[in-house]
Design a protein around this motif. Structure first.
Motif, PDB file in Angstrom:
ATOM      1  N   ASP A 129       0.835  -1.205   0.000  1.00  0.00           N
ATOM      2  CA  ASP A 129       0.000   0.000   0.000  1.00  0.00           C
ATOM      3  C   ASP A 129       0.864   1.247   0.000  1.00  0.00           C
ATOM      4  OD1 ASP A 129      -2.211  -1.583   0.007  1.00  0.00           O
ATOM      5  OD2 ASP A 129      -2.496  -1.522   2.184  1.00  0.00           O
ATOM      6  N   SER A 130       1.973   1.200   0.768  1.00  0.00           N
ATOM      7  CA  SER A 130       2.859   2.370   0.816  1.00  0.00           C
ATOM      8  C   SER A 130       3.483   2.637  -0.548  1.00  0.00           C
ATOM      9  CB  SER A 130       3.954   2.143   1.866  1.00  0.00           C
ATOM     10  OG  SER A 130       4.868   3.212   1.851  1.00  0.00           O
ATOM     11  N   LEU A 131       3.922   1.558  -1.214  1.00  0.00           N
ATOM     12  CA  LEU A 131       4.535   1.731  -2.537  1.00  0.00           C
ATOM     13  C   LEU A 131       3.520   2.237  -3.557  1.00  0.00           C
ATOM     14  CD1 LEU A 131       6.775  -1.481  -2.682  1.00  0.00           C
ATOM     15  CD2 LEU A 131       7.525   0.882  -2.418  1.00  0.00           C
ATOM     16  N   MET A 132       2.299   1.733  -3.472  1.00  0.00           N
ATOM     17  CA  MET A 132       1.280   2.197  -4.402  1.00  0.00           C
ATOM     18  C   MET A 132       0.977   3.674  -4.178  1.00  0.00           C
ATOM     19  SD  MET A 132       0.616  -0.314  -6.379  1.00  0.00           S
ATOM     20  CE  MET A 132      -0.864   0.286  -7.177  1.00  0.00           C
ATOM     21  N   GLY A 133       0.987   4.082  -2.891  1.00  0.00           N
ATOM     22  CA  GLY A 133       0.774   5.499  -2.594  1.00  0.00           C
ATOM     23  C   GLY A 133       1.877   6.367  -3.166  1.00  0.00           C
ATOM     24  N   LYS A 134       3.118   5.918  -3.005  1.00  0.00           N
ATOM     25  CA  LYS A 134       4.243   6.677  -3.555  1.00  0.00           C
ATOM     26  C   LYS A 134       4.191   6.706  -5.078  1.00  0.00           C
ATOM     27  CE  LYS A 134       7.328   5.726   0.327  1.00  0.00           C
ATOM     28  NZ  LYS A 134       7.242   7.120   0.805  1.00  0.00           N
ATOM     29  N   LYS A 135       3.726   5.621  -5.681  1.00  0.00           N
ATOM     30  CA  LYS A 135       3.590   5.599  -7.138  1.00  0.00           C
ATOM     31  C   LYS A 135       2.581   6.657  -7.592  1.00  0.00           C
ATOM     32  CE  LYS A 135       2.464   2.462 -10.967  1.00  0.00           C
ATOM     33  NZ  LYS A 135       1.268   3.157 -11.454  1.00  0.00           N
ATOM     34  N   GLY A 136       1.460   6.757  -6.850  1.00  0.00           N
ATOM     35  CA  GLY A 136       0.482   7.773  -7.192  1.00  0.00           C
ATOM     36  C   GLY A 136       1.041   9.179  -7.041  1.00  0.00           C
ATOM     37  N   GLU A 137       1.816   9.388  -5.960  1.00  0.00           N
ATOM     38  CA  GLU A 137       2.437  10.701  -5.765  1.00  0.00           C
ATOM     39  C   GLU A 137       3.399  11.024  -6.899  1.00  0.00           C
ATOM     40  OE1 GLU A 137       4.271  10.628  -2.000  1.00  0.00           O
ATOM     41  OE2 GLU A 137       2.400  10.437  -0.862  1.00  0.00           O
ATOM     42  N   ARG A 138       4.137  10.013  -7.338  1.00  0.00           N
ATOM     43  CA  ARG A 138       5.091  10.253  -8.419  1.00  0.00           C
ATOM     44  C   ARG A 138       4.374  10.612  -9.719  1.00  0.00           C
ATOM     45  NH1 ARG A 138       7.809   8.760 -12.667  1.00  0.00           N
ATOM     46  NH2 ARG A 138      10.078   8.786 -12.682  1.00  0.00           N
ATOM     47  N   GLU A 139       3.303   9.894  -9.988  1.00  0.00           N
ATOM     48  CA  GLU A 139       2.563  10.184 -11.207  1.00  0.00           C
ATOM     49  C   GLU A 139       1.947  11.573 -11.158  1.00  0.00           C
ATOM     50  OE1 GLU A 139      -0.204   7.034 -11.490  1.00  0.00           O
ATOM     51  OE2 GLU A 139       1.217   5.635 -12.425  1.00  0.00           O
ATOM     52  N   HIS A 140       1.717  12.078  -9.944  1.00  0.00           N
ATOM     53  CA  HIS A 140       1.161  13.410  -9.810  1.00  0.00           C
ATOM     54  C   HIS A 140       2.221  14.472 -10.088  1.00  0.00           C
ATOM     55  CE1 HIS A 140      -2.848  14.609  -8.691  1.00  0.00           C
ATOM     56  NE2 HIS A 140      -2.369  15.728  -8.180  1.00  0.00           N
ATOM     57  N   LEU A 141       3.465  14.136  -9.829  1.00  0.00           N
ATOM     58  CA  LEU A 141       4.554  15.087 -10.025  1.00  0.00           C
ATOM     59  C   LEU A 141       5.217  14.938 -11.381  1.00  0.00           C
ATOM     60  CD1 LEU A 141       6.242  14.832  -6.520  1.00  0.00           C
ATOM     61  CD2 LEU A 141       4.813  16.690  -7.367  1.00  0.00           C
ATOM     62  N   LEU A 185       1.902  26.009   0.400  1.00  0.00           N
ATOM     63  CA  LEU A 185       2.676  24.847  -0.035  1.00  0.00           C
ATOM     64  C   LEU A 185       1.877  23.557   0.039  1.00  0.00           C
ATOM     65  CD1 LEU A 185       6.116  25.683   1.632  1.00  0.00           C
ATOM     66  CD2 LEU A 185       5.437  26.000  -0.748  1.00  0.00           C
ATOM     67  N   ASP A 186       0.896  23.521   0.965  1.00  0.00           N
ATOM     68  CA  ASP A 186       0.113  22.283   1.107  1.00  0.00           C
ATOM     69  C   ASP A 186      -1.100  22.260   0.192  1.00  0.00           C
ATOM     70  OD1 ASP A 186      -1.176  24.320   2.352  1.00  0.00           O
ATOM     71  OD2 ASP A 186      -1.753  23.173   4.138  1.00  0.00           O
ATOM     72  N   LYS A 187      -1.171  23.209  -0.726  1.00  0.00           N
ATOM     73  CA  LYS A 187      -2.296  23.219  -1.647  1.00  0.00           C
ATOM     74  C   LYS A 187      -2.177  22.053  -2.630  1.00  0.00           C
ATOM     75  CE  LYS A 187      -4.573  26.053  -5.126  1.00  0.00           C
ATOM     76  NZ  LYS A 187      -4.530  27.341  -5.877  1.00  0.00           N
ATOM     77  N   PRO A 188      -3.278  21.335  -2.850  1.00  0.00           N
ATOM     78  CA  PRO A 188      -3.205  20.214  -3.803  1.00  0.00           C
ATOM     79  C   PRO A 188      -2.752  20.684  -5.177  1.00  0.00           C
ATOM     80  CG  PRO A 188      -5.254  20.158  -2.560  1.00  0.00           C
ATOM     81  CD  PRO A 188      -4.603  21.470  -2.238  1.00  0.00           C
TER      82      PRO A 188
END
Length: 260
Positions: A129-141, A185-188
Motif C-alpha cells: 500500500d505504501s509503494l502504491m501510494g508513492k507511485k500515485g504521488e510520483r505520477e502526480h509530479l 505549499l500544502d495546496k493540492p
C-alpha cells in the motif's frame, strides 16, 4: 590398493629433525609394494599424506625389527626407542584407518516443507500500500513513468519547427504572463496528466498560438504547465506543431489523408 610411493619424494633433513628431534631412528629399510625406503622417510610421508599407509604391511616390519632387537644388535637405545615410537604411531594410525566408518544416513528428502508454509502475503500488504501510494504521488509530479523501457527520450516529430522556435514561442508568452501569486505549499497540485486532458480539450483542428489556447489571463506557471502538456501531447502523437506566419502554432493531430 593404490599408493603414492612412486612420487619422487624425500624428506629434507629439516623435516626429519622436525619429526624426530635430534635423535632419529636407525636406517631401517622397508621394502613393500607401496613403499621402499627408510622408516624415518615412511613416517614423514605418512604424516604429510604422501603415501597410502593401507598399502604398507606393518606386521612383518614390526616382527623383523623385534627379532633384531631381541638378538641384541641394538647399540643405541635412544635411537631404537625413537624407531619403536614411530612404528607405534604408524600402527595406531593404520588401525584407525581400518576401523569401519558408519555411513551417515541420508535424511529422506521432504517435499512437504513448502506445503507447510502458510501464505503470508498479507504481511506485505502495508508495504504494498505504501509503494502504491508513492507511485500515485510520483505520477502526480511526473508525467513520465519510471519504466526504463519508456521511449520518452527519443526525439519526437515537430515538422519544421525547431527547438529554438519552441523556446522563443514560450519566451514570448511568458513575457506577457502575469506574475505568480504566492500559494500555500500544502495546496493540492494538479498532475501533468490532468493538464494534458485540459489542453487536449482546448486544441482545435486549426493551428493556434499558445497564448490563444490558454483561456483568460494566465500566469507564468500556467504557461509552463500548458507548454509541458503540449510537448507531451506532441510526443504521444495527439497534437501537432507548425510554423505559420513566423508564429509557432499548436493543433490537434490529424492523420494524413490517404491518397485515392
Amino acid at each position: 590398493m593404490s599408493a603414492i610411493a612412486h612420487v619422487p619424494y624425500q624428506p629434507t633433513q629439516r623435516q626429519l629433525s622436525a619429526a624426530f628431534g635430534v635423535i632419529e631412528p636407525p636406517p631401517i629399510q622397508i621394502d613393500t609394494a607401496a613403499f621402499q625406503g627408510p622408516l624415518a622417510t615412511l613416517f614423514v610421508m605418512v604424516r604429510d599424506h604422501k603415501v597410502d599407509l593401507l598399502g604398507v604391511p606393518l606386521g612383518p616390519v614390526c616382527e623383523a625389527y623385534l627379532r633384531y632387537l631381541l638378538e641384541g644388535a641394538a647399540d643405541c637405545l635412544e635411537s631404537h626407542a625413537v624407531a619403536v615410537s614411530a612404528l607405534c604411531w604408524l600402527l595406531e594410525r593404520k588401525a584407525w584407518m581400518l576401523l569401519p566408518v558408519e555411513a551417515a544416513e541420508e535424511e529422506p528428502e521432504s517435499h512437504d516443507s513448502f506445503e507447510l508454509i502458510e501464505p503470508y502475503v498479507q504481511e506485505f500488504l502495508p508495504a504494498i500500500d505504501s509503494l502504491m501510494g508513492k507511485k500515485g504521488e510520483r505520477e502526480h509530479l511526473f508525467f513520465r513513468t519510471g519504466d526504463q523501457s519508456s521511449l520518452y527520450e527519443l526525439p519526437f516529430e515537430t515538422s519544421a519547427v525547431t527547438t529554438l522556435d519552441l523556446a522563443k514561442a514560450l519566451e514570448a508568452v511568458l513575457a506577457r504572463a502575469k506574475p505568480d501569486t504566492v500559494e500555500r505549499l500544502d495546496k493540492p497540485r494538479r498532475s501533468i496528466s490532468e493538464q494534458m486532458v485540459l489542453v487536449l480539450r482546448e486544441l482545435r483542428d486549426i493551428p493556434l498560438p499558445l497564448e490563444d489556447l490558454i483561456p483568460g489571463e494566465f500566469t507564468r506557471s500556467e504557461v509552463v504547465w500548458w507548454f509541458l502538456a503540449l510537448l507531451e501531447l506532441i510526443r504521444l502523437g495527439q497534437a501537432s506543431v507548425t510554423m505559420q506566419d513566423c508564429t509557432v502554432r499548436f493543433s490537434r493531430f490529424q492523420p494524413p489523408k490517404e491518397r485515392g
